[in-house]
Design a protein around this motif. Structure first.
Motif, PDB file in Angstrom:
ATOM      1  N   VAL A 319     -31.194 -48.319 -18.184  1.00 43.08           N
ATOM      2  CA  VAL A 319     -30.077 -46.770 -18.620  1.00 43.08           C
ATOM      3  C   VAL A 319     -29.288 -47.751 -19.336  1.00 43.08           C
ATOM      4  O   VAL A 319     -29.617 -48.700 -18.774  1.00 43.08           O
ATOM      5  CB  VAL A 319     -30.034 -46.326 -17.719  1.00 43.08           C
ATOM      6  CG1 VAL A 319     -28.547 -45.215 -18.233  1.00 43.08           C
ATOM      7  CG2 VAL A 319     -30.425 -45.064 -16.929  1.00 43.08           C
ATOM      8  N   ALA A 320     -28.777 -47.755 -20.749  1.00 42.90           N
ATOM      9  CA  ALA A 320     -28.043 -48.699 -21.451  1.00 42.90           C
ATOM     10  C   ALA A 320     -26.941 -48.131 -20.270  1.00 42.90           C
ATOM     11  O   ALA A 320     -26.295 -47.235 -20.260  1.00 42.90           O
ATOM     12  CB  ALA A 320     -28.073 -47.984 -22.919  1.00 42.90           C
ATOM     13  N   GLU A 321     -25.568 -49.524 -20.464  1.00 41.84           N
ATOM     14  CA  GLU A 321     -24.501 -49.932 -19.495  1.00 41.84           C
ATOM     15  C   GLU A 321     -23.860 -48.523 -19.799  1.00 41.84           C
ATOM     16  O   GLU A 321     -22.753 -48.192 -19.827  1.00 41.84           O
ATOM     17  CB  GLU A 321     -23.763 -51.169 -19.369  1.00 41.84           C
ATOM     18  CG  GLU A 321     -22.847 -51.612 -18.942  1.00 41.84           C
ATOM     19  CD  GLU A 321     -22.621 -50.442 -17.787  1.00 41.84           C
ATOM     20  OE1 GLU A 321     -21.335 -50.668 -17.183  1.00 41.84           O
ATOM     21  OE2 GLU A 321     -23.785 -50.108 -16.891  1.00 41.84           O
ATOM     22  N   ARG A 322     -23.188 -48.748 -21.315  1.00 41.88           N
ATOM     23  CA  ARG A 322     -22.500 -47.900 -22.472  1.00 41.88           C
ATOM     24  C   ARG A 322     -22.580 -46.862 -22.548  1.00 41.88           C
ATOM     25  O   ARG A 322     -21.891 -45.636 -23.048  1.00 41.88           O
ATOM     26  CB  ARG A 322     -22.274 -48.700 -23.652  1.00 41.88           C
ATOM     27  CG  ARG A 322     -22.055 -49.966 -22.820  1.00 41.88           C
ATOM     28  CD  ARG A 322     -20.706 -50.581 -24.645  1.00 41.88           C
ATOM     29  NE  ARG A 322     -20.603 -52.110 -24.496  1.00 41.88           N
ATOM     30  CZ  ARG A 322     -19.975 -52.396 -25.690  1.00 41.88           C
ATOM     31  NH1 ARG A 322     -19.233 -52.154 -26.290  1.00 41.88           N
ATOM     32  NH2 ARG A 322     -18.680 -53.711 -24.893  1.00 41.88           N
ATOM     33  N   SER A 323     -24.073 -46.226 -21.956  1.00 41.55           N
ATOM     34  CA  SER A 323     -24.019 -44.800 -21.864  1.00 41.55           C
ATOM     35  C   SER A 323     -23.402 -43.845 -21.236  1.00 41.55           C
ATOM     36  O   SER A 323     -22.981 -44.217 -20.383  1.00 41.55           O
ATOM     37  CB  SER A 323     -26.000 -44.441 -20.726  1.00 41.55           C
ATOM     38  OG  SER A 323     -25.834 -42.768 -20.928  1.00 41.55           O
TER      39      SER A 323
END
Length: 430
Positions: A319-323
């Motif tokens: 999962v992208a941290e900036r999601s």
């Protein structure tokens, strides 16, 4: 490099070097919405990684459980993916879920590009994951991804050549060497095994069989370990195997491509390869008017109680941290990478790929590549889990150069010391 899934055969498991940048708490900010007001969860997967029907079923169930959410799957190509992911993870609207090569996940995690999933271990099924795959998902005690699938190498052999020599699939290294000797005596003009000098993934397995690794942690830093007694023993065994081959000492299995450029020409009794290579060899021989009759067995271990160690090349889901939708993204992971859908995934690929949990493994046909791969996976491992490992694999790969030097007669310890100096610099470069 590219990786391609061949239905019912397997994957190469060779990953692109990738690194992430950017770190900011994305939270659940609401995310993107479409014209109908639905929230969109964007998932990036590599072309060929997931059967379309399987992915559609995952998303249908996920959307049913999460009204008002639509999943948008965007297929990516390996060519150029390093720059594309690096850029995406540094932006404010990255994809929510990403497929990453398992050996490169640490490189993304250390720079803050991936979300910390440690608190979600239970719902993600952490305790049931294949231990060999699990190692690539963590860094410094924190979880940054879920394992998805993997594949590994086995020995592919010509049944007719083995029958002529009066041998069967070996269970131990000693039996393996004895069989190669008999193959040589049976047909002096044929190669008992085709083994290029720089097949370093194969060599890695021999190092792991010795109880060591290609690099080890030394305090806060990493250091190369090719000059260790274990690595020396491993390369000496590799050299013994290679003595039964006339393959180039300064090339790997892809130059020339062993499956399509070498095997179809004949004169090779056995070789070590991945599922897609076995499938490629079968097709190439068919086009040449020949019929392949291959058998398969795990790379033998030192003793008969377990196969030799093998590199588990595959992919993770992160999962992208900036999601803007991290909670939803984690929920999607728990569904897609959970036992039920991994069981369906393994069945959809007919055992071509190893699912992240042994409980989901498809029962492959007896005598198939998939059966041998599954047996070998019990001894599966990955390269050292450190962000700097991608630097080691960058050409010129010091492990490959070291192997060539040893095969050409250089002292293994001296060659290892020279390689370790390069590995040390690359592992710890900023």
């Amino acid at each position: 490099m590219k990786r391609k899934l061949i239905a019912a055969i397997g994957v190469a498991g060779i990953m692109v070097s990738v690194a992430a940048c950017g770190s900011e708490d994305g939270g659940d900010k609401g995310g993107k919405t479409d014209a109908s007001g639905n929230k969109t969860l964007t998932v990036w997967v590599m072309d060929g990684s997931a059967p379309d029907a399987w992915m559609a079923e995952v998303n249908k169930e996920f959307e049913a459980k999460n009204p008002g959410v639509k999943v948008k799957v965007e297929k990516q190509q390996w060519n150029g993916i390093q720059e594309k992911i690096t850029t995406a993870l540094s932006e404010d609207t990255p994809p929510d879920v990403l497929e990453l090569g398992n050996t490169q996940t640490a490189g993304f995690a250390v720079t803050g590009g991936l979300a910390d999933l440690t608190a979600d271990k239970a719902k993600l099924g952490y305790d049931g994951w294949n231990k060999g795959m699990l190692a690539s998902t963590e860094l410094d005690g924190k979880l940054y991804s879920t394992p998805w699938y993997a594949a590994n190498r086995v020995v592919v052999y010509d049944k007719a050549a083995y029958k002529k020599a009066g041998i069967s699939a070996p269970k131990t290294r000693d039996e393996w060497i004895d069989g190669l000797k008999k193959l040589k005596a049976s047909d002096p003009k044929s190669q008992p095994i085709y083994l290029p000098g720089q097949s370093w993934y194969v060599y890695s397995g021999f190092v792991w069989d010795e109880g060591s690794d290609l690099a080890v942690k030394d305090g806060d830093k990493w250091k190369g370990n090719l000059s260790s007694p274990e690595a020396v023993n491993a390369v000496n065994f590799y050299k013994e195997l290679a003595s039964y081959s006339t393959a180039p000492k300064d090339k790997d299995e892809a130059t020339p491509q062993q499956s399509t450029d070498i095997i179809p020409k004949g004169g090779v009794a056995s070789w070590i390869g991945l599922g897609w290579e076995a499938g490629g060899a079968i097709e190439a021989m068919k086009k040449a008017g020949k019929t392949a009759d291959f058998g398969y067995f795990p790379i033998p271990g030192k003793t008969a109680d377990k196969p030799g160690s093998v590199f588990l090349g595959g992919s993770n889901l992160a999962v992208a941290e900036r999601s803007a939708n991290k909670e939803l993204a984690s929920a999607w992971l728990s569904l897609a990478a959970g036992k039920d859908f991994m069981t369906k995934y393994a069945a959809a690929t007919e055992g071509a790929l190893l699912p992240n949990t042994d409980a989901a493994q498809f029962k492959p046909a007896a005598g198939s590549f998939a059966e041998a791969m599954t047996l070998a996976a019990a001894s599966g491992k990955i390269t050292p889990v450190t962000p700097g490992w991608a630097n080691v694999e960058t050409a010129p790969n010091p492990i490959k150069d070291y192997m060539t030097k040893v095969l050409n007669g250089e002292d293994p310890k001296a060659a290892g010391e020279a390689a370790d100096k390069v590995i040390n610099e690359r592992l710890n470069q900023q």
